[in-house]
Design a protein around this motif. Sequence first.
Motif, PDB file in Angstrom:
ATOM      1  N   ALA A 148      23.308   6.168 -44.204  1.00 38.43           N
ATOM      2  CA  ALA A 148      24.361   6.950 -44.868  1.00 38.43           C
ATOM      3  C   ALA A 148      23.756   8.202 -45.476  1.00 38.43           C
ATOM      4  N   ASP A 149      24.540   9.280 -45.448  1.00 38.98           N
ATOM      5  CA  ASP A 149      24.134  10.492 -46.144  1.00 38.98           C
ATOM      6  C   ASP A 149      24.706  10.402 -47.559  1.00 38.98           C
ATOM      7  N   LEU A 150      23.832  10.274 -48.544  1.00 42.92           N
ATOM      8  CA  LEU A 150      24.310  10.029 -49.914  1.00 42.92           C
ATOM      9  C   LEU A 150      24.868  11.297 -50.578  1.00 42.92           C
TER      10      LEU A 150
ATOM     11  N   MET B 282      11.118  -0.898 -52.987  1.00 40.85           N
ATOM     12  CA  MET B 282      11.759  -1.218 -54.278  1.00 40.85           C
ATOM     13  C   MET B 282      12.638  -2.469 -54.134  1.00 40.85           C
TER      14      MET B 282
ATOM     15  N   VAL C 124       8.144   2.655 -53.287  1.00 40.79           N
ATOM     16  CA  VAL C 124       7.746   2.120 -54.593  1.00 40.79           C
ATOM     17  C   VAL C 124       6.955   0.853 -54.271  1.00 40.79           C
TER      18      VAL C 124
ATOM     19  N   ASP D 163      20.216   4.640 -46.826  1.00 35.51           N
ATOM     20  CA  ASP D 163      19.241   5.691 -46.542  1.00 35.51           C
ATOM     21  C   ASP D 163      19.715   6.453 -45.298  1.00 35.51           C
ATOM     22  N   ALA D 164      19.357   7.736 -45.248  1.00 34.75           N
ATOM     23  CA  ALA D 164      19.817   8.572 -44.119  1.00 34.75           C
ATOM     24  C   ALA D 164      18.887   8.475 -42.907  1.00 34.75           C
TER      25      ALA D 164
ATOM     26  N   PHE E 243      18.787   5.660 -51.461  1.00 39.28           N
ATOM     27  CA  PHE E 243      17.543   6.232 -50.928  1.00 39.28           C
ATOM     28  C   PHE E 243      16.498   5.124 -50.760  1.00 39.28           C
TER      29      PHE E 243
HETATM   30  C1  LIG Z   1      11.080   8.514 -51.822  1.00 40.50           C
HETATM   31  S1  LIG Z   1      11.918   7.814 -50.480  1.00 40.50           S
HETATM   32  C2  LIG Z   1      12.494   6.292 -51.164  1.00 40.50           C
HETATM   33  C3  LIG Z   1      11.612   5.109 -50.872  1.00 40.50           C
HETATM   34  C4  LIG Z   1      12.114   3.800 -51.410  1.00 40.50           C
HETATM   35  N1  LIG Z   1      12.423   3.853 -52.810  1.00 40.50           N
HETATM   36  C5  LIG Z   1      11.120   2.650 -51.174  1.00 40.50           C
HETATM   37  O1  LIG Z   1      10.733   1.969 -52.139  1.00 40.50           O
HETATM   38  O2  LIG Z   1      10.708   2.423 -50.030  1.00 40.50           O
HETATM   39  C6  LIG Z   1      13.351   8.816 -50.345  1.00 40.50           C
HETATM   40  C7  LIG Z   1      14.288   8.414 -49.231  1.00 40.50           C
HETATM   41  O3  LIG Z   1      15.452   9.233 -49.316  1.00 40.50           O
HETATM   42  C8  LIG Z   1      15.991   9.337 -48.002  1.00 40.50           C
HETATM   43  N2  LIG Z   1      16.953  10.454 -47.964  1.00 40.50           N
HETATM   44  C9  LIG Z   1      16.708  11.790 -47.955  1.00 40.50           C
HETATM   45  N3  LIG Z   1      17.875  12.486 -47.924  1.00 40.50           N
HETATM   46  C10 LIG Z   1      18.876  11.573 -47.941  1.00 40.50           C
HETATM   47  C11 LIG Z   1      20.304  11.670 -47.934  1.00 40.50           C
HETATM   48  N4  LIG Z   1      20.925  12.853 -47.911  1.00 40.50           N
HETATM   49  N5  LIG Z   1      21.016  10.530 -47.948  1.00 40.50           N
HETATM   50  C12 LIG Z   1      20.396   9.324 -47.953  1.00 40.50           C
HETATM   51  N6  LIG Z   1      19.050   9.166 -47.956  1.00 40.50           N
HETATM   52  C13 LIG Z   1      18.305  10.279 -47.940  1.00 40.50           C
HETATM   53  C14 LIG Z   1      14.749   9.526 -47.148  1.00 40.50           C
HETATM   54  O4  LIG Z   1      15.030   9.160 -45.801  1.00 40.50           O
HETATM   55  C15 LIG Z   1      13.731   8.602 -47.834  1.00 40.50           C
HETATM   56  O5  LIG Z   1      13.666   7.366 -47.170  1.00 40.50           O
END
Ligand SMILES: C[S@@+](CC[C@H](N)C(=O)[O-])C[C@H]1O[C@@H](n2cnc3c(N)ncnc32)[C@H](O)[C@@H]1O
Length: 451
Positions: free
Chosen positions: A49-51, A13, A327, A29-30, A7
Motif C-alpha cells: 500500500a502507498d501510505l 519491528m 528495526v 509497505d509500498a 512502513f
Molecule cells: C525504514 S523502512 C522500515 C523498516 C521496518 N520498520 C522494519 O523494521 O523492517 C521504511 C519503509 O517504508 C517503505 N515506504 C516508503 N515509501 C512508502 C509509501 N509511500 N508507502 C508505504 N511504504 C513506503 C519502504 O519501502 C521501507 O520498507
Amino acid sequence: MRVVELFSGAGGMSLGLQQAGFEILRAYDAWPVAVENYNRNIGNHAVIADLKDLLSIVPEILSLTPDLICGGPPCQDYSSAGNRKEADNARLTMAFAMIVSIVKPQWFMMENVIGCAKSATWREARMLLKRAGYGFTESRINASHYGVPQSRRRLFVIGRIGERDDFLASSIAAAAQPSMTLRDLFGVVTPAAIYFPATSEARRSIWGPDEPAPTIRERSIRPIPASYQPHPDDSALILNGFVYSRPFRAGRGVRSIDEPFPTVTRTVWERPTSRYLSSPHPDDPVAAAETAVLKVHQISRIQGFPASWEWRASAKQDILQMIANAVPAPVATALGRVILDRESGKTTPEIAGGFLQWLVKRGRSKASARNVKASAGRARRILGGRTFDNLALEIATLESHQEFHEMRKPTQSDLRQALRILAEYQTSSGRLQKKPQQATAQPLIGLADAA
Ligand SMILES: C[S@@+](CC[C@H](N)C(=O)[O-])C[C@H]1O[C@@H](n2cnc3c(N)ncnc32)[C@H](O)[C@@H]1O
C-alpha cells in the motif's frame, strides 16, 4: 495488545513485537519485495500500500481498532548519510502522524534516525499528535543495550493518550542491558535445538535457538554434544577476531569482535578501498586486509533477524537494503515489553531525585520532602503507573479507585496534595523523570545514521 504497523519493510519491528506478545493485525509497505519477505517469515499480515493514500488507508485501519500503531517512516531526508533536505520522504513522517491522529489508538511507537528529532517535519508531526491528545517519551536508543551487537543509535518516540511527556523514560532506561558484542552473538555456540529436560511430562524439552529458554535449572545444563559443529562462517569470524565495516566519513573501519558492530547499512559489507588500505584509520587494531569477511546471513543476525529467517530477492542489494532498514527485532521486543508492563500496571514512572531537592529549596524539611515523594509514588502505584497531562483528571481517577476510598481522610488528602505538588514540579522543570542516561551515553565513533 493488537498492532498495526506502517512502513513495515521486511518486518523487523513486527517480529520483535510479536516476540514480546503483541498480536499483529496488519502491516503496510509500498515495496513488494519487502512485503513478500515479511509474509514468508512472519505471517500473512503484510499488504502492499502507498501510505500517502490516506483516504483508502485510514478507514481500513479504523475498522481494525488497533491498540497500538507503530512504524519507521523513511529516514533518508533526516539521515546524516542523506543530503538532509526535508522533502517527499519526510512528508511520510507526517502521513504516520496523520494516520495515528485520526485512528487514535491508545499507544503509538515511531522509529527514525536521530536527526529526525530536530527536523521541521517532526516539529509539525509532534504538534499534530499533541493536539490529538498524546503524551510522548522521545528516547535516543543505542541498540547494543537492547539485545543486538550493534551500536546503532535511533530515535524511538512512544506515545500514549493523555499521558504527561516522558512518562516511559525511566522504564526504557531500566530495560537497558550491558552493551552486547559480536562475540556474544557469534562466540556462543547455538545448536539448532537445545535440550532442557522438562520438569513434567506435559512440558516439552526441545527448544529452538530463537525463543527464550525455559527457566534454567541445575539439571538443565548439559555439555554440548561432541558432534556439534558451529557454522564455519562463525568459526572463521571468531578465529580471526576482527571485521571490517565500511566507515562513515573518516571513521574507523576495523572492529574487534569484542565490541558492538557499527550501524548496519546497505553498504556495510563492502571491502576496504585501496585508498583506505593505503591510509588506514590510526586506531585500527589490525590491517583492514586481514579482517574476516561477513556473510549476508551474519549481517542479518547482527541486525537481530533469527538464523532461521529466509531472505528472498533477485538482487543481493535488495536483501541488504531490507536488513539495513529494519528495526532490530530484539530492540522492538525490549520496548514492547516496556509498553506491556506499563499497560498492565507492573511499572510506574520513577520520580526524579531532583524533586526532593526542589521541595527542600522551597522550604520543606528533608523528612517532609521525603513524605511528599513517597505519597506521590503511592498515588502513581494506585493509578497503575498512569500519569495524566490533566491534573484534575489525574486526581479524579485516583479518587475513583477502591484502594483510595479505603484510606483514611488525612492520607487521601496527602496523596492528592502530593500529586498537585509533583505536577507543579514537572511543569516548572519541564520533565517527568530521569532521562535514560545509560541508553544514550554511548558516543558515536564515525557511524552512519543511515537506515
Ligand atoms: C525504514 S523502512 C522500515 C523498516 C521496518 N520498520 C522494519 O523494521 O523492517 C521504511 C519503509 O517504508 C517503505 N515506504 C516508503 N515509501 C512508502 C509509501 N509511500 N508507502 C508505504 N511504504 C513506503 C519502504 O519501502 C521501507 O520498507
